[in-house]
Design a protein around this motif. Structure first.
Motif: not given
Length: 409
Positions: A131-132, A163-164, A184-186, A208-209
């Motif tokens: 994510x930016x 947010x995904x 913490x991102x997936x 997720x994109x």
């Protein structure tokens, strides 16, 4: 022999002993109640001590089980009505001062300019790699030029976790005018086909994109993944269905990789649409073979497929799929239009004199063409999992299914 000192030991306690066991206040009250120093040897008579308190005849010390009762005759409340009124007025005045101080403090915190978030630069973000910063700051758009104490941290955390890519988020205040955001991102575990696009999916089935404008891509270091493409997981499915199918995939990949050979990375595509039959496309000499693994014994069935594949190459050059779900036989499917050699059955059935039956299945509709992956996407064939992949031939109009027993080793 009893001595006068021994007789007095039950009724009198030496001054040193009493001073050791009781406070000075207790001694003063005993003096006020009439305990004088007219007893023999300058000792004090303690009649207020309960009967459980005794003095050891040999040591002359009081026992540890002694008790002493103190009576307070003065009340903490004023005795007169004027005194009570004055006390109540003082109490309410104190409460009013406290309330006023609290109001002034709150007014100061909510209206002082030192506690206003000056701009987006006052919002610190850490932990993002996909994510930016702009994507995350969009959650805090209305908090700029706002008092920091009016920002709802719980609400902002909830919005971030929608947010995904965000699995967990933490938002905190840094006085006087800054916010800190830690996310913490997936972690993706496979590619997933979403229509004509290729995305990612994590272990819980969250789609997720793959954003080209990610933080790492802007730094010139895009993240590289080596996953098979998973089918049978769609955004139209409920979250519970996607999660259950990804559990099947994780078990499938874990079993294959339990030999420390990273076999799962050799797979091109994994179909999870049928939980009782996990299917995978395995690249082989420029083509792909569809292998049915069923719902258990994944590594053992892969080993059997791997051991028989060289022999099948010789016997069936146009092999399209192999069904490994059965214990004592393997069902092989040929590509459409491929002729089966007359000696194939005898070679495959060298260990069994009974020739294997050759079944001719009814024709089926032509396979739909699938879109090729975009540039920069994973290099993998995206054939339909329910049908064999034919890179150089037209769509199948029929198939030959050969039932054969694996040759003895």
């Amino acid at each position: 022999m009893d001595t006068p000192c021994a007789e007095r030991s039950e009724s009198y306690i030496p001054n040193a002993i009493v001073g050791y066991g009781y406070t000075e206040m207790a001694m003063q009250e005993m003096d006020e109640q009439g305990f004088g120093s007219d007893t023999p040897s300058g000792a004090r008579r303690v009649s207020g001590v309960s009967s459980s308190r005794r003095v050891d005849r040999q040591t002359g010390r009081a026992g540890f089980g002694a008790q002493f009762r103190l009576r307070f005759s003065r009340s903490v409340m004023p005795r007169t009505q004027k005194g009570r009124i004055a006390g109540a007025v003082a109490l309410f005045a104190s409460l009013g001062l406290l309330a006023g101080a609290g109001y002034e403090g709150q007014h100061f915190l909510l209206h002082d300019e030192r506690f206003v978030v000056p701009g987006s630069s006052a919002i610190q973000i850490e932990g993002n790699s996909h994510l930016t910063r702009a994507q995350l700051l969009s959650v805090f758009g209305e908090d700029v030029d706002r008092n920091i104490f009016t920002v709802s941290l719980a609400q902002r955390r909830t919005e971030l976790e929608r947010l995904p890519w965000v699995e967990h988020a933490t938002v905190m205040r840094l006085l006087p005018d800054r916010l800190r955001v830690s996310i913490v991102e997936r972690t993706p575990v496979a590619f997933v086909r979403q229509g004509s696009k290729i995305g990612l999916v994590d272990r819980t089935g969250v789609l997720l994109d793959m954003d080209d404008d990610s933080e790492t891509a802007s730094k010139g270091a895009p993240v590289q993944y080596s996953f098979p493409v998973v089918t049978g997981v769609s955004e139209d499915d409920p979250a519970s269905v996607r999660s259950a199918r990804m559990k099947i995939y994780l078990k499938f990949a874990s079993d294959l990789d339990s030999s420390k050979e990273n076999i799962s990375s050799k797979l091109s595509e994994v179909d999870l649409s049928n939980p009782e039959d996990v299917k995978a496309l395995i690249p082989d000499h420029g083509t792909e073979i569809l292998v049915h693994f069923g719902d258990s014994d994944y590594l053992d069935r892969y080993r059997k497929f791997e051991a028989q594949l060289p022999q099948w190459h010789t016997q069936y050059p146009k092999l399209a799929s192999a069904d490994m779900r059965y214990d004592r036989q393997v069902v092989l499917e040929m590509q459409a239009g491929a002729s089966v050699p007359t000696n194939n059955t005898q070679t495959a059935e060298a260990s069994d004199p009974t020739p294997a039956p050759i079944k001719h299945a009814a024709p089926r509709p032509a396979a739909k063409k699938t879109a090729a992956p975009e540039r920069g996407r994973p290099h993998t064939k995206l054939a339909a999992m329910g049908q064999p992949h034919f890179p150089d031939e037209s769509a199948p109009t029929g198939k030959h299914v050969i039932s054969s027993k694996p040759a003895r080793q």
